[in-house]
Design a protein around this motif. Structure first.
Motif, short mmCIF file in Angstrom:
data_model
loop_
_atom_site.label_atom_id
_atom_site.label_comp_id
_atom_site.label_asym_id
_atom_site.label_seq_id
_atom_site.Cartn_x
_atom_site.Cartn_y
_atom_site.Cartn_z
N PRO A 127 40.99 26.56 39.16
CA PRO A 127 41.53 27.23 40.35
C PRO A 127 40.72 28.46 40.76
O PRO A 127 40.59 28.73 41.96
CB PRO A 127 42.94 27.64 39.92
N LEU A 128 40.17 29.19 39.79
CA LEU A 128 39.42 30.40 40.16
C LEU A 128 38.14 30.02 40.89
O LEU A 128 37.87 30.53 41.99
CB LEU A 128 39.11 31.24 38.92
N ASP A 136 38.10 43.84 32.20
CA ASP A 136 39.09 42.93 31.57
C ASP A 136 38.40 41.81 30.78
O ASP A 136 39.07 40.99 30.17
CB ASP A 136 40.00 42.31 32.64
N LYS A 137 37.08 41.76 30.83
CA LYS A 137 36.29 40.76 30.10
C LYS A 137 36.53 39.37 30.69
O LYS A 137 37.00 38.44 30.02
CB LYS A 137 36.65 40.77 28.61
N THR A 138 36.19 39.23 31.97
CA THR A 138 36.29 37.92 32.65
C THR A 138 35.06 37.75 33.55
O THR A 138 34.19 38.63 33.62
CB THR A 138 37.53 37.82 33.56
N MET A 139 35.07 36.66 34.30
CA MET A 139 34.01 36.41 35.29
C MET A 139 33.90 37.56 36.29
O MET A 139 32.84 37.76 36.89
CB MET A 139 34.27 35.09 36.01
N GLU A 184 37.16 38.41 46.54
CA GLU A 184 38.53 38.81 46.87
C GLU A 184 39.53 37.76 46.38
O GLU A 184 40.57 38.08 45.80
CB GLU A 184 38.61 38.94 48.40
N LYS A 185 39.20 36.49 46.56
CA LYS A 185 40.11 35.42 46.16
C LYS A 185 40.20 35.32 44.63
O LYS A 185 41.28 35.11 44.08
CB LYS A 185 39.65 34.09 46.76
N VAL A 186 39.07 35.46 43.97
CA VAL A 186 39.09 35.42 42.50
C VAL A 186 40.02 36.52 41.99
O VAL A 186 40.84 36.30 41.08
CB VAL A 186 37.67 35.60 41.91
N GLN A 187 39.94 37.69 42.60
CA GLN A 187 40.77 38.81 42.12
C GLN A 187 42.23 38.66 42.54
O GLN A 187 43.12 39.03 41.78
CB GLN A 187 40.17 40.13 42.59
N ASP A 188 42.47 38.10 43.71
CA ASP A 188 43.85 37.82 44.14
C ASP A 188 44.52 36.87 43.17
O ASP A 188 45.65 37.06 42.75
CB ASP A 188 43.87 37.13 45.51
N ARG A 189 43.80 35.82 42.87
CA ARG A 189 44.36 34.76 42.04
C ARG A 189 44.51 35.16 40.58
O ARG A 189 45.52 34.90 39.95
CB ARG A 189 43.40 33.58 42.05
N GLY A 190 43.47 35.82 40.05
CA GLY A 190 43.44 36.08 38.61
C GLY A 190 43.89 37.48 38.23
O GLY A 190 44.15 37.76 37.07
#
Ligand code: ADP
Ligand code: MG
Length: 234
Positions: free
Chosen positions: A82-83, A125-128, A113-119
């Motif tokens: 989903p990300l 935070d140690k992510t993409m 923006e969408k990656v951050q909205d969703r996740g």
């Protein structure tokens, strides 16, 4: 097929090849702090995306990106499907009028923006997101403030993503499966930040090969490629 559409189809194919090559490396990273499926998720999802975009009748950039994203959404579960997939679909309309410096910056910003909205992940935070945020900000600044050509700006963005990947090693995960490990996640490189870097490296390779405006180059006398590790201005 337009040159731009052809370039985006080639980029999806290049990403699929690279992620197949990196499958076991990404799986190793995800076995240390996750559930050992990131290599398989990425390789399988992008292979399906490459097949889907190759079958498009009129592969303009927006359609190619939307198709790749939808395919990732249907092929890949977990956090990353989903990300990656949802954010590609959501950002694809930014490319409706084609690939320009402006539309590429808008696409990158909307994707982030969408990656951050969703996740709901932030830098640290140690992510993409740790690879994406510096990459997108560097790309935007390079184009809008430093007036760099898109390919040179992308090269700077890839370097920023690499620093973001390195930054994930010493920090503690606060999002995703790795967060279940708490402090034990320290010392491990984040798989999703790493796949984000690989994808960007392939975009840069393909963008470099297609050049800024190949039709304006006389008899291949001038190479549109940028030597490794070098940018045109800084
Ligand atoms: P899963 O964690 O469901 O097994 P993957 O292994 O395919 O999915 O992907 C893991 C990667 O997804 C992580 O390395 C991280 O980069 C990214 N990720 C996980 N949760 C989030 C989130 N909330 N926001 C951004 N990225 C995330
Ligand atoms: Mg996983």
């Amino acid at each position: 097929m337009s040159d731009e559409g052809e370039a985006v189809v080639a980029a999806v194919a290049a990403v699929a090849d690279r992620l197949e090559t990196e499958r076991s490396h990404l799986t190793d990273l995800d076995s240390a702090i996750g559930d050992a499926d990131h290599g398989g998720n990425m390789a399988r999802g992008w292979a399906a995306a490459a097949e889907a975009v190759a079958e498009l009748d009129d592969p303009e950039p927006m359609a190619v990106v939307k198709t790749a994203g939808k395919t990732l959404l249907s092929e890949v579960g977990g956090a990353s499907g989903p990300l990656y997939g949802g954010s590609l679909v959501f950002a694809s309309p930014e490319l409706e009028d084609g690939l320009t410096a402006e539309s590429s910056v808008a696409f990158a910003e909307t994707y982030l923006e969408k990656v951050q909205d969703r996740g709901d992940a932030r830098v640290g935070d140690k992510t993409m997101v740790d690879a994406l945020v510096p990459a997108v900000h560097t790309f935007k600044k390079s184009v809008e403030v430093d007036d760099m050509e898109p390919v040179a700006a992308l090269s700077k963005a890839v370097a920023a993503a690499q620093r973001g990947v390195d930054f994930t090693v010493p920090i503690r995960a606060s999002k995703g499966r790795a967060s279940y490990l708490g402090w034990r996640s320290v010392g491990h490189q984040d798989p999703g930040a790493t796949s984000t870097l690989y994808i960007m490296e392939e975009l840069l390779d393909v963008a470099t090969a297609y050049g800024e405006a190949p039709e304006e180059l006389p008899d291949h006398a001038e190479s549109p490629t940028i030597p490794d590790g070098e940018v045109t201005e800084d």
